[in-house]
Structure formats: structure tokens, C-alpha cells
Write an enzyme that holds these catalytic residues in place. Structure first.
Site, PDB file in Angstrom:
ATOM      1  N   LYS A 178      -8.536   7.877 -19.157  1.00 36.73           N
ATOM      2  CA  LYS A 178      -9.118   8.213 -20.272  1.00 36.73           C
ATOM      3  C   LYS A 178      -7.649   8.411 -20.905  1.00 36.73           C
ATOM      4  O   LYS A 178      -6.998   7.184 -21.573  1.00 36.73           O
ATOM      5  CB  LYS A 178      -9.595   9.604 -19.931  1.00 36.73           C
ATOM      6  CG  LYS A 178     -10.250  10.039 -19.109  1.00 36.73           C
ATOM      7  CD  LYS A 178     -11.438   8.972 -18.929  1.00 36.73           C
ATOM      8  CE  LYS A 178     -12.936   8.810 -17.545  1.00 36.73           C
ATOM      9  NZ  LYS A 178     -13.056  10.597 -16.765  1.00 36.73           N
ATOM     10  N   TYR A 187     -16.001  17.769 -15.296  1.00 38.28           N
ATOM     11  CA  TYR A 187     -17.405  16.794 -14.433  1.00 38.28           C
ATOM     12  C   TYR A 187     -17.636  16.473 -13.896  1.00 38.28           C
ATOM     13  O   TYR A 187     -17.656  16.805 -12.343  1.00 38.28           O
ATOM     14  CB  TYR A 187     -15.691  15.729 -14.306  1.00 38.28           C
ATOM     15  CG  TYR A 187     -15.772  14.103 -14.494  1.00 38.28           C
ATOM     16  CD1 TYR A 187     -16.006  13.574 -15.154  1.00 38.28           C
ATOM     17  CD2 TYR A 187     -15.974  13.502 -13.002  1.00 38.28           C
ATOM     18  CE1 TYR A 187     -16.656  12.144 -15.185  1.00 38.28           C
ATOM     19  CE2 TYR A 187     -15.945  12.246 -12.950  1.00 38.28           C
ATOM     20  CZ  TYR A 187     -16.238  11.526 -14.158  1.00 38.28           C
ATOM     21  OH  TYR A 187     -16.867   9.941 -13.784  1.00 38.28           O
ATOM     22  N   ARG A 190       0.466  -1.617   0.032  1.00 43.75           N
ATOM     23  CA  ARG A 190      -0.230   0.162   0.194  1.00 43.75           C
ATOM     24  C   ARG A 190       0.855   1.476   0.052  1.00 43.75           C
ATOM     25  O   ARG A 190       0.180   1.859  -0.903  1.00 43.75           O
ATOM     26  CB  ARG A 190      -0.858   0.051   1.346  1.00 43.75           C
ATOM     27  CG  ARG A 190      -1.606   1.139   1.377  1.00 43.75           C
ATOM     28  CD  ARG A 190      -3.225   1.445   1.777  1.00 43.75           C
ATOM     29  NE  ARG A 190      -2.532  -0.142   3.287  1.00 43.75           N
ATOM     30  CZ  ARG A 190      -2.525   0.191   4.240  1.00 43.75           C
ATOM     31  NH1 ARG A 190      -1.176   1.849   4.671  1.00 43.75           N
ATOM     32  NH2 ARG A 190      -2.101  -0.354   5.150  1.00 43.75           N
ATOM     33  N   ASP A 241      -7.556  20.184 -13.797  1.00 41.92           N
ATOM     34  CA  ASP A 241      -7.531  18.438 -14.201  1.00 41.92           C
ATOM     35  C   ASP A 241      -7.149  18.792 -15.620  1.00 41.92           C
ATOM     36  O   ASP A 241      -7.977  19.335 -16.154  1.00 41.92           O
ATOM     37  CB  ASP A 241      -9.060  18.567 -13.863  1.00 41.92           C
ATOM     38  CG  ASP A 241      -9.763  16.589 -14.227  1.00 41.92           C
ATOM     39  OD1 ASP A 241      -9.208  16.463 -15.588  1.00 41.92           O
ATOM     40  OD2 ASP A 241     -10.399  16.288 -12.984  1.00 41.92           O
TER      41      ASP A 241
HETATM   42  C1  LIG Z   1     -13.469  10.966 -16.111  1.00 38.49           C
HETATM   43  C2  LIG Z   1     -12.848  11.444 -15.242  1.00 38.49           C
HETATM   44  C3  LIG Z   1     -12.644  12.189 -13.584  1.00 38.49           C
HETATM   45  C4  LIG Z   1     -12.475  10.999 -12.946  1.00 38.49           C
HETATM   46  O1  LIG Z   1     -11.743   9.599 -13.331  1.00 38.49           O
HETATM   47  P1  LIG Z   1     -11.961   8.162 -13.238  1.00 38.49           P
HETATM   48  O2  LIG Z   1     -10.471   7.840 -13.218  1.00 38.49           O
HETATM   49  O3  LIG Z   1     -13.625   7.991 -13.230  1.00 38.49           O
HETATM   50  O4  LIG Z   1     -12.489   8.190 -11.526  1.00 38.49           O
HETATM   51  C5  LIG Z   1     -12.537  13.459 -13.528  1.00 38.49           C
HETATM   52  N1  LIG Z   1     -11.852  14.375 -14.097  1.00 38.49           N
HETATM   53  C6  LIG Z   1     -12.065  13.830 -15.921  1.00 38.49           C
HETATM   54  C7  LIG Z   1     -12.148  15.115 -16.396  1.00 38.49           C
HETATM   55  C8  LIG Z   1     -12.696  12.976 -15.356  1.00 38.49           C
HETATM   56  O5  LIG Z   1     -12.960  13.123 -17.752  1.00 38.49           O
END
Ligand SMILES: *Cc1c(COP(=O)(O)O)cnc(C)c1O
Length: 378
Positions: free
Chosen positions: A195, A98, A46, A170
């Protein structure tokens, strides 16, 4: 080294014990220690795992940051950032973001008496006006999801630092290939590695990259103490995906530009959102702040909700699904899917209505992508 080289080599030297070219999957929960306080840098998985260490080093390098931390999901990474806050603190965020981020602010942070103020994403002065004495974080997405507005990172970073507030960006939508927020003054960069970074729609993961040692240590403490770490196999898949990030992003962008141009000309399309279009209101900022415009295109269909449903059922190359950033093309209906957790009146006030579709343009042959859109829109 340049970006494409770092994607393949940063943090990924051949394995010192065997010479294996690829970073091994260290599928272990614990590590032998030779005596009290004597070990090879790893005690319990961890806290640390060499496969994860390689990913964290690679991500830091791609974002031009000193420190990287990998998490079990993008939202786990968000939770770790939010652990820097205490009850009664305040967040300022852009209003187009998001849905899951909105939900964590609205449903979880609110229970700790941590309030969030939402401001129009591309109005820099609005961030400053929303700052209160207890504001600790400004949280941005740029380009925003799903309306693809841009926020001037450098200008908001100046506001944040004048008020002693941390700027979190982000960067999921552009990937570090097109935009590096730390270079523009951001304090923490966040990714859903699910992504573009992994890029093959087979992993859920998240990451944070930062330069400040005390911020890094506070978040690393939380990563270990709260425990939302990724498993070694997912980390390895992500490392494998990253190696082709540069070529994938170039092709995503080339295809997205062609799709945006095609949709702009189409009579059943009301409006196209793509920062690469000269008609996009933030196009000049996009040219300044990003080295490319990315692979996401949103558009408003001219017709009813049931027409929109027909379009998504007819698409063949595009799969109707949540998520984005994989090699395959996806189409999503934000109002009922990714942004369904935002109440309708708030959603519509932000311009996110029921006829909006969001495309994650994949890297299939562009003629197949355009033919598919043509037949479905007809
Ligand atoms: C998908 C996404 C998230 C969240 O990520 P997960 O891997 O699904 O927990 C946060 N910000 C953006 C812009 C996203 O597209």
C-alpha cells in the site's frame, strides 16, 4: 535524522564494492563461502539478502524500531506474527478490520483451536473485558478499514501490558509518516507494504517492526523456517517507493481533505468517514495520536446498490479496484471486494453496508479528482 531524510538514506549507504548510490538488486540465491563457517554474513538468500537487509533497516528506522523484517506479502507478515501462538491460545481483535485478516483468524487459526474475540474498535474497556487467561495477542488496526474509526493505541497498550499480552498494530492505513505505534507502546507494527509504503501499485509485500529482541528472534526464525520472503526485485521497488513516502503522504492527505469536504456537502452522500473532519467521532484522538489524517475516505451513497454500480462505472480518474495507497486514485466497494470474505450479517452489524464506497485518494491534480466525483455522483 528526520523522517523524510531517513526515508531516503536509512539502511541505504552507497554500495561498498562499487560506490553505486542506489542499493543494488542482489539477484542471487546463494553466496560464496571462503571456508567452513567463513562468509561475509550471507549464506543462502531465504535467510538473508543485502537488498532485503537495506529495506528492513529503513523500515525499522521509519517506525522508530530496533528491528525490521520484510515478507512476501502483508498476510505473510501476519502469519509470521501468528506463529508466536500455540494451539489453544486466544486473540482479541477490533471488529472493523481488513477482510484478509478476519479470514486468517476465522479460517486458519481456528483450525489450531485459536479463537478470536472481536470488540468494538474504539472502546478501550472492551479489550480488557475480552481478555482471558489464554489471551496472547491484542490485534488492532487504526484507522480501521473501511470505516476509519480510531483506536487509542496508548490506552490499549496499557491494557495489554497489564495482562502480559502482546499488542500488534496494523499501521498500513496511516503509514509511519502519520503514526508510529511503537512510540505509543505497541509491541509489533505490521505493514502491507503493498500500500502506501511502496506506493506505486506494482508490488505485493509486507513487513514487521519491533523493539524486543526475543520477539524479533522468534519471528526471524519463522521467516527463515517457513520461508515467506520477498524477492530482491520487489524489495528494491519498495525501497525506491519509500524514498518519496513523505511527499506522497502530504499530497494524499491534502487531496483527501478536499474530497472529504466536497462529499460532506454533496446531496447524494449520506455519511462521510474521514478522521480529519471535525464531525468525526474520533477526531480528537486522531489529532493526539496521528500527525495527519491520511488519504483514505469512505462514504455512504444515498441510493440503491445499482446506483452505486453506476457511480463506480462512471468514475474516470478513480479506477474501480481493490487495494489502496498508490499514487493513483482508486475506488472500492468493500462489501463485495475487500470485505467480501466477512459473512453479510457480521458485516452489516458492524455498519459496513452495501452502499459504502471506499476511496484511496491519489495524488493527481485535485481539480480533476473533484470534477470526476462531481460528474459520477450526478
Ligand atoms: C492489504 C492489507 C493487508 C494484507 O496485505 P497484502 O499485502 O495484501 O497481503 C493487511 N492489512 C491491511 C490494513 C491491508 O490494507
Amino acid at each position: 535524522m528526520e523522517f523524510a531524510t531517513k526515508a531516503i538514506h536509512a539502511g541505504q549507504e552507497p554500495d561498498p564494492t562499487t560506490g553505486a548510490i542506489m542499493t543494488p538488486i542482489y539477484q542471487t540465491s546463494t553466496y560464496a563461502q571462503s571456508g567452513m563457517g567463513e562468509h561475509k554474513g550471507y549464506e543462502y538468500a531465504r535467510t538473508g539478502n543485502p537488498t532485503r537487509t537495506a529495506l528492513e533497516a529503513c523500515l525499522a528506522s521509519l517506525e522508530n524500531g530496533r528491528y525490521g523484517l520484510a515478507f512476501a506479502s502483508g498476510l505473510a507478515a501476519e502469519s509470521a506474527v501468528l506463529s508466536l501462538l500455540s494451539a489453544g491460545d486466544h486473540i482479541v481483535s477490533c471488529d472493523d478490520l481488513y477482510g484478509g485478516t478476519y479470514r486468517i483468524f476465522d479460517r486458519i487459526m481456528s483450525r489450531y483451536n485459536i479463537e478470536t474475540s472481536y470488540v468494538t474498535a474504539n472502546r478501550v474497556e472492551a479489550y480488557e473485558q475480552a481478555i482471558r487467561p489464554n489471551t496472547k495477542i491484542i490485534w488492532l488496526e487504526t484507522p480501521t478499514n473501511p470505516l476509519l474509526s480510531l483506536v487509542d493505541i496508548r490506552a490499549v497498550a496499557e491494557v495489554a501490558h497489564r495482562h502480559n499480552v502482546l499488542l500488534v498494530v496494523d499501521n498500513t492505513f496511516s503509514s509511519p509518516y502519520f503514526q508510529r505505534p511503537l512510540d505509543l507502546g505497541a509491541d509489533i507494527v505490521l505493514h502491507s507494504t503493498t500500500k502506501y509504503i511502496n506506493g506505486h501499485s506494482d508490488v505485493i509485500g509486507g513487513a514487521l517492526i519491533m523493539n524486543d529482541q526475543s520477539v524479533y528472534e522468534a519471528i526471524k526464525f519463522h521467516q527463515n523456517a517457513a520461508g515467506a520472503v520477498p524477492g530482491p526485485f520487489d524489495v528494491w521497488l519498495t525501497l525506491r517507493g519509500i524514498k518519496t513516502l513523505a511527499v506522497r503522504m502530504r499530497q494524499h492527505e491534502e487531496n483527501a481533505r478536499a474530497v472529504a469536504n466536497f462529499l460532506t456537502e454533496h446531496k447524494r452522500v449520506e455519511k462521510v468517514y474521514y478522521p480529519g473532519l471535525a464531525s468525526h467521532p474520533d477526531h480528537a484522538l486522531a489529532r493526539r495520536q496521528m500527525s495527519g489524517f491520511g488519504g483514505m475516505v469512505s462514504f455512504q451513497f444515498k441510493g440503491s446498490l445499482s446506483d452505486v454500480d453506476t457511480v463506480v462505472r462512471r468514475l474516470r480518474v478513480f479506477t474501480f479496484a481493490e487495494s489502496l495507497g498508490g499514487i493513483e486514485s482508486l475506488v472500492c466497494h468493500p462489501a463485495s471486494m475487500t470485505h467480501g470474505s466477512i459473512p453479510r450479517e457480521i458485516r452489516e452489524a458492524r455498519g459496513l453496508n452495501d452502499t459504502l464506497l471506499r476511496l484511496s485518494v491519489g495524488i493527481e491534480d485535485i481539480s480533476d479528482i473533484l470534477r470526476d466525483l462531481e460528474q459520477a455522483l450526478a
